[in-house]
Design an enzyme around this catalytic site. Structure first.
Site, PDB file in Angstrom:
ATOM      1  N   ASP A   1      43.431  40.359  24.434  1.00 47.01           N
ATOM      2  CA  ASP A   1      43.609  41.379  25.370  1.00 47.01           C
ATOM      3  C   ASP A   1      42.452  41.873  26.258  1.00 47.01           C
ATOM      4  OD1 ASP A   1      43.544  43.271  23.699  1.00 47.01           O
ATOM      5  OD2 ASP A   1      45.342  43.433  23.275  1.00 47.01           O
TER       6      ASP A   1
ATOM      7  N   ASP B   1      41.041  45.432  26.634  1.00 49.13           N
ATOM      8  CA  ASP B   1      41.176  46.924  26.858  1.00 49.13           C
ATOM      9  C   ASP B   1      39.855  47.644  27.831  1.00 49.13           C
ATOM     10  OD1 ASP B   1      43.228  46.967  24.680  1.00 49.13           O
ATOM     11  OD2 ASP B   1      41.501  46.661  23.420  1.00 49.13           O
TER      12      ASP B   1
ATOM     13  N   ASP C   1      37.067  53.450  16.049  1.00 49.82           N
ATOM     14  CA  ASP C   1      37.010  53.469  14.577  1.00 49.82           C
ATOM     15  C   ASP C   1      35.748  52.759  13.899  1.00 49.82           C
ATOM     16  OD1 ASP C   1      37.949  50.917  15.414  1.00 49.82           O
ATOM     17  OD2 ASP C   1      39.670  50.784  14.347  1.00 49.82           O
TER      18      ASP C   1
HETATM   19  P1  ATP Z   1      42.947  43.360  18.446  1.00 49.89           P
HETATM   20  O1  ATP Z   1      42.028  42.253  18.350  1.00 49.89           O
HETATM   21  O2  ATP Z   1      43.887  43.468  17.149  1.00 49.89           O
HETATM   22  O3  ATP Z   1      43.341  43.685  19.769  1.00 49.89           O
HETATM   23  P2  ATP Z   1      41.282  45.886  18.594  1.00 49.89           P
HETATM   24  O4  ATP Z   1      39.824  46.108  18.070  1.00 49.89           O
HETATM   25  O5  ATP Z   1      41.552  45.522  20.023  1.00 49.89           O
HETATM   26  O6  ATP Z   1      41.771  44.436  17.876  1.00 49.89           O
HETATM   27  P3  ATP Z   1      43.269  47.559  19.457  1.00 49.89           P
HETATM   28  O7  ATP Z   1      44.273  48.113  18.758  1.00 49.89           O
HETATM   29  O8  ATP Z   1      43.788  46.936  20.557  1.00 49.89           O
HETATM   30  O9  ATP Z   1      42.309  46.894  18.358  1.00 49.89           O
HETATM   31  O10 ATP Z   1      42.340  48.766  19.914  1.00 49.89           O
HETATM   32  C1  ATP Z   1      41.439  48.658  20.909  1.00 49.89           C
HETATM   33  C2  ATP Z   1      40.381  49.429  20.647  1.00 49.89           C
HETATM   34  O11 ATP Z   1      40.702  50.889  20.581  1.00 49.89           O
HETATM   35  C3  ATP Z   1      39.457  49.132  19.550  1.00 49.89           C
HETATM   36  O12 ATP Z   1      38.669  48.146  19.515  1.00 49.89           O
HETATM   37  C4  ATP Z   1      38.984  50.558  19.042  1.00 49.89           C
HETATM   38  O13 ATP Z   1      37.811  50.816  19.656  1.00 49.89           O
HETATM   39  C5  ATP Z   1      39.882  51.559  19.573  1.00 49.89           C
HETATM   40  N1  ATP Z   1      40.989  51.916  18.379  1.00 49.89           N
HETATM   41  C6  ATP Z   1      42.161  50.984  18.172  1.00 49.89           C
HETATM   42  N2  ATP Z   1      42.600  51.983  17.282  1.00 49.89           N
HETATM   43  C7  ATP Z   1      41.936  52.691  16.831  1.00 49.89           C
HETATM   44  C8  ATP Z   1      41.978  53.939  15.628  1.00 49.89           C
HETATM   45  N3  ATP Z   1      42.901  53.666  14.992  1.00 49.89           N
HETATM   46  N4  ATP Z   1      40.971  54.601  15.578  1.00 49.89           N
HETATM   47  C9  ATP Z   1      40.167  54.757  16.447  1.00 49.89           C
HETATM   48  N5  ATP Z   1      39.799  53.657  17.317  1.00 49.89           N
HETATM   49  C10 ATP Z   1      40.628  52.865  17.327  1.00 49.89           C
HETATM   50 MG    MG Z   2      42.957  44.796  21.603  1.00 48.20          MG
END
Ligand code: ATP
Ligand code: MG
Length: 384
Positions: free
Chosen positions: A16, A18, A93
């Site tokens: 996805d 963001d 994070d």
């Molecule tokens: P995935 O591939 O699982 O989607 P992702 O890194 O995109 O991994 P998401 O949960 O979709 O994870 O979150 C999007 C973004 O938001 C992350 O890349 C990070 O920058 C931020 N983020 C998500 N969760 C946290 C958290 N618990 N603390 C700080 N930043 C976060």
């Molecule tokens: Mg994501």
């Protein structure tokens, strides 16, 4: 931003996108009137475009000292103070999750050294790791997940505190941990996730009812669980559906089978023993991760079927073949036989029993309730 830029740079297809913006959720809504504003702890806008769901988050402030933020023992309960893109980066994070792609210039904006970490396959928490884990203990699990998913290695400062901070997971709402468990085990790298959780000493906190393994924070990994994780990864590679119901059936099988065995020895019927054991195991797990009823009900059915498979005399066994969860229960039996060869004759019986039955027509034959869409595990977006 975040995960999608990281995945693109690694040559992977992001699941996805963001989007991060200086616009507040309300301003996003003015541009996309049909978007949904969600989240309390972390407010954002969900915009639908061309069938895709895009999460639009407003830049968060670096060191919010006032406004809409709420902390408890260092844990962030609410985080809605908005700031600049550079400030937002340091609130992410891991450094590799803090890369921004500027849609106008096409440049990557890196405020935390995430690009270098990514090329060196390094997982590094931004800021003081202990503070960041305390703010949101789910980051402990995210460390394990990104290692498993991306093959990045945590640097020492990121990895060392994990073991001792594992108990913080007890403060996380169980519903959020359920979502995280699904992401860990049902997205194609389940076995590697388990290995990372074990190495970090997180598994016994996540699965408190399971027998402890050798080493702090580890669980005993039985054959049924191991094989289930491997098969699940394989199913995802082949684009087959997977469900949390089967996953939890395997995760909790060790305590369930032991308790059920003990109760049966003490005189309970097989069925009652299994029902009681199931109740016990599911309640013990629900303290840590919720298991939505639509899944736990199926988990129970899979377990109960294991006792019913033993009844192969008379005529009644035939009914089992036409039950909704027969396939899941049968697959589970086959896994158990890999651990316990004495079950092989039973497997053969049930394999033979299916000959001549066309399971693909089961729905039409009325075995599955009509007009009810089969519910599969749907991934929900988590906020922040
Ligand atoms: P995935 O591939 O699982 O989607 P992702 O890194 O995109 O991994 P998401 O949960 O979709 O994870 O979150 C999007 C973004 O938001 C992350 O890349 C990070 O920058 C931020 N983020 C998500 N969760 C946290 C958290 N618990 N603390 C700080 N930043 C976060
Ligand atoms: Mg994501």
């Amino acid at each position: 931003m975040g995960g999608s830029v990281r995945d693109l740079l690694l040559g992977k297809v992001p699941k996805d996108f963001d989007v991060a913006t200086s616009a507040t959720p309300e301003e996003v809504q003015q541009v996309f009137p049909r978007c949904r504003l969600i989240g309390r702890r972390f407010r954002l806008a969900h915009v639908r475009k061309a069938g895709a769901l895009i999460e639009v988050a407003t830049f968060r402030a670096a060191d919010p000292t006032s406004g809409d933020i709420e902390k408890l023992n260092g844990r962030i309960l609410r985080d809605n103070v908005f700031g600049s893109v550079a400030e937002d980066a340091v609130r992410r994070d891991f450094t590799i999750n803090a890369l921004f792609l500027d849609p106008v210039s096409g440049e990557i904006r890196d405020y935390v050294g995430g690009y270098k970490d990514l090329t060196e396959r390094r997982l590094r928490l931004i800021g003081d790791p202990e503070v960041r884990y305390r703010e949101d203990p789910v980051r402990l699990l995210r460390a394990a997940r990104f290692e498993a998913k991306l093959g990045v290695k945590p640097d020492e400062s990121t990895e060392v505190p994990i073991r001792k901070m594992a108990p913080l997971l007890k403060d996380v709402p169980p519903a959020r941990l359920f979502e995280e468990v699904c992401k860990l085990f049902l997205t194609g790298h389940g076995m590697r996730s388990m290995e990372a959780l074990q190495r970090f000493g997180l598994s016994s906190t996540l699965f408190p009812g399971l027998r402890k393994g050798s080493g702090a924070g580890k669980i005993h990994l039985g054959v049924v669980l191991r094989k289930t994780l491997e098969n699940t990864d394989e199913r995802i590679r082949n684009s087959k559906p997977v469900t949390p119901a089967f996953l939890f059936a395997a995760l909790l099988w060790q305590p369930v089978s032991e308790t059920a065995g003990r109760l049966a020895e003490q005189g309970d019927s097989d069925y009652n023993a299994m029902m009681k054991a199931a109740e016990e195991a599911i309640s013990a797990q629900a303290v840590r991760t919720s298991i939505p009823r639509r899944f736990s009900a199926v988990t129970r059915q899979i377990w109960v079927m294991q006792t019913r498979f033993k009844k192969t005399r008379g005529k009644r066994w035939k009914r089992l073949l036409h039950e909704q969860r027969f396939r899941a229960g049968y697959d589970f039996l086959l896994l158990r036989a890999q651990e316990d060869p004495s079950l092989e004759p039973l497997c053969e019986f049930w394999t033979k029993a299916q000959e001549g039955i066309d399971f693909s027509r089961r729905g039409a034959a009325g075995a599955e309730p009509r007009n009810r869409p089969r519910r599969r595990y749907r991934r929900r977006t988590q906020s922040g």
